[in-house]
Enzyme design. Structure first.
Site, PDB file in Angstrom:
ATOM      1  N   ASP A 177       0.733  -1.339  -0.061  1.00  4.64           N
ATOM      2  CA  ASP A 177      -0.159  -0.118  -0.062  1.00  4.64           C
ATOM      3  C   ASP A 177       0.865   1.247   0.109  1.00  4.64           C
ATOM      4  O   ASP A 177       0.742   2.184  -0.639  1.00  4.64           O
ATOM      5  CB  ASP A 177      -0.962   0.073   1.284  1.00  4.64           C
TER       6      ASP A 177
ATOM      7  N   ARG B 289       2.029   4.456  17.236  1.00 10.27           N
ATOM      8  CA  ARG B 289       1.595   5.502  16.293  1.00 10.27           C
ATOM      9  C   ARG B 289       2.133   6.957  16.621  1.00 10.27           C
ATOM     10  O   ARG B 289       2.626   7.561  15.545  1.00 10.27           O
ATOM     11  CB  ARG B 289      -0.177   5.466  16.148  1.00 10.27           C
TER      12      ARG B 289
ATOM     13  N   ASP C  17      -5.989   3.364  13.545  1.00 13.87           N
ATOM     14  CA  ASP C  17      -4.747   3.842  13.517  1.00 13.87           C
ATOM     15  C   ASP C  17      -4.737   5.143  12.877  1.00 13.87           C
ATOM     16  O   ASP C  17      -4.233   6.298  13.199  1.00 13.87           O
ATOM     17  CB  ASP C  17      -3.832   2.744  12.674  1.00 13.87           C
TER      18      ASP C  17
ATOM     19  N   SER D  19      -3.694  -8.918   7.791  1.00 16.10           N
ATOM     20  CA  SER D  19      -3.223  -7.616   8.248  1.00 16.10           C
ATOM     21  C   SER D  19      -2.526  -7.460   9.330  1.00 16.10           C
ATOM     22  O   SER D  19      -2.994  -7.846  10.576  1.00 16.10           O
ATOM     23  CB  SER D  19      -4.085  -6.617   8.122  1.00 16.10           C
TER      24      SER D  19
HETATM   25  N1  ARG Z   1      -6.877  -3.303  16.811  1.00 14.27           N
HETATM   26  C1  ARG Z   1      -5.585  -2.712  16.981  1.00 14.27           C
HETATM   27  C2  ARG Z   1      -5.648  -1.366  17.442  1.00 14.27           C
HETATM   28  O1  ARG Z   1      -6.448  -0.529  17.014  1.00 14.27           O
HETATM   29  C3  ARG Z   1      -4.686  -3.516  16.134  1.00 14.27           C
HETATM   30  C4  ARG Z   1      -4.404  -2.673  14.919  1.00 14.27           C
HETATM   31  C5  ARG Z   1      -3.239  -3.225  13.830  1.00 14.27           C
HETATM   32  N2  ARG Z   1      -3.183  -2.526  12.791  1.00 14.27           N
HETATM   33  C6  ARG Z   1      -2.724  -2.612  11.679  1.00 14.27           C
HETATM   34  N3  ARG Z   1      -2.636  -1.863  10.681  1.00 14.27           N
HETATM   35  N4  ARG Z   1      -2.938  -4.136  11.432  1.00 14.27           N
HETATM   36  O2  ARG Z   1      -4.797  -1.059  17.956  1.00 14.27           O
END
Ligand code: ARG
Length: 398
Positions: free
Chosen positions: A14, A94, A123, A173
């Site tokens: 991506d 993040r 995110d 993912s």
């Molecule tokens: N659900 C988790 C969170 O919001 C994991 C996010 C994982 N991110 C990803 N891009 N796969 O913190």
């Protein structure tokens, strides 16, 4: 359009396509940023790929130490488990990535910052809110969310721009850092189904874990782990080592239904061997050194801190205000916790601290105890008074 854009670049499909799109279609000069928070990647290869795809300049930050000291340690002190389960591994990385994006944006005088988040996750919120808070005038671009970069569109773009990448059909993912591994999508989207064994990489299937338990000792100072099995380790080493040890015993698998900030419930799977072991030990040590009043109030503060961070508000002043309390309460959280790792379980089996509030002479049932049992009768008279009096009235009203 045009101008300069700083892109959070993971090296994945991506964000790779985003480099091309931002430069060729939208005329941006693209500056890529990759932050090492403990994901095991070939960072030279990622840099080469960025240049090959047309990045003007690539920036790499080894931020593992900063990640642990400034993000993971506060989370440990807050016993951070979102909805009692998720140690916030992705959520914590993040804001740190944003710090680096903003640093580069200021350096190159960027007009925009871009990231590869979708419009369905948390995110994007964590990125956007933190960017807005730190650099209010910069434009934010999320090509996948804002320009509808679906897998089909991507395949099309790969052909159109002759991008030397293979359109991959990824089932899962995955997001990884020192504090944990998040796995989403594919068969995991059916919450009734057990996660297939193939999703796990850091933890052995508990049924195949060693038949003999392993003991580990974690020494804490002011709420953060400093030694593992008596050995002083750097914050990064301690977590990496414990991920390995606990993972070998199948410790750290999490499967739960999570309330996302964007409103819907999602099924989430994680592997966080060190995080679960450390938080279990930390909570136990707090119970030894903090009193009932402190523990009950701290639970509320911890929960507030955890929700705030999960919901993307790392930059909110409330986080630091809550931390002022948490840090004060952590001053006595020093000592050693002994745990047993066995077939997917982590069990605290012993703890000690110079600040322990446990007094054996008070607690013991032996006759030399300093606790005078005759005090209890009078205490119960007063303690029970409100309950007994109101009950009497209720009975009369029947
Ligand atoms: N659900 C988790 C969170 O919001 C994991 C996010 C994982 N991110 C990803 N891009 N796969 O913190």
């Amino acid at each position: 359009m045009g101008g300069k854009v700083v892109l959070a670049y993971s090296g994945g499909l991506d964000t790779s396509i985003s480099i091309k799109l931002l430069s060729e279609k939208y005329g941006y000069e693209v500056y890529t940023v990759t932050v090492d928070v403990g994901q095991k990647e070939d960072f030279d290869e990622i840099a080469n790929k960025a240049y090959m795809l047309g990045a003007k300049e690539h920036f790499f930050f080894d931020a593992k130490k900063e990640f642990v000291e400034n993000f993971v340690h506060p989370a440990i002190k807050a016993n951070a488990l979102y909805e009692d389960k998720y140690p916030l591994s992705s959520a914590l990385s993040r804001p740190l990535i944003v710090l680096k994006l903003v640093e580069v944006a200021k350096k190159v005088g960027a007009d925009a910052i871009a990231h590869g988040c979708t419009g369905k996750g948390n995110d994007q919120i964590r990125f956007d809110v933190t960017i807005k808070a730190l650099l209010p005038d910069v434009k934010i671009i999320a090509p996948i969310r804002d320009w509808g970069l679906t897998r089909d569109v991507e395949a099309e773009l790969i052909r159109k721009y002759n991008i030397p990448l293979k359109p991959k059909r990824k089932i899962y993912s995955v997001d990884e850092n020192l504090w944990g591994r998040s796995i989403e999508c594919g068969p995991l989207e059916d919450p009734a189904q057990e996660p297939p064994e193939e999703v796990f990489q850091w933890t052995i299937d508990p049924k195949d874990a060693p038949d003999t338990p392993e003991y580990v000792e974690i020494c804490f100072e002011k709420g953060v782990p400093v030694k593992l099995n008596g050995e002083k380790l750097s914050p990064v080493e301690l977590i990496s080592k414990l991920n390995e040890i606990a993972g070998k015993h199948g410790v750290g698998r999490i499967d739960h239904i999570e309330d996302r900030t964007v409103g819907f419930k999602s099924r989430e799977v994680y592997e966080t061997p060190a995080a679960l072991t450390i938080i279990e030990a930390h909570k136990d040590l707090e119970k030894l050194v903090l009193n009932f009043n402190e523990l009950s109030f701290k639970k509320l503060v911890d929960n507030e801190w955890t929700n705030l961070v999960y919901r993307g508000l790392w930059a909110d002043p409330l986080r630091e205000e809550l931390e002022a309390f948490i840090n004060k309460a952590s001053e006595r959280v020093s000592g050693v916790v002994r745990l047993k790792l066995y077939k997917g379980h982590v069990i605290v089996v012993g703890r000690s601290s110079p600040y322990s509030l446990y007094d054996k002479l008070t607690a013991t049932y032996e006759k030399h105890s300093t606790f005078d049992q005759s005090w209890a009768k009078g205490f119960i008279e007063l303690w029970s008074m409100p309950t007994v009096v109101s009950r009497r009235i209720l009975e009369r009203l029947k």
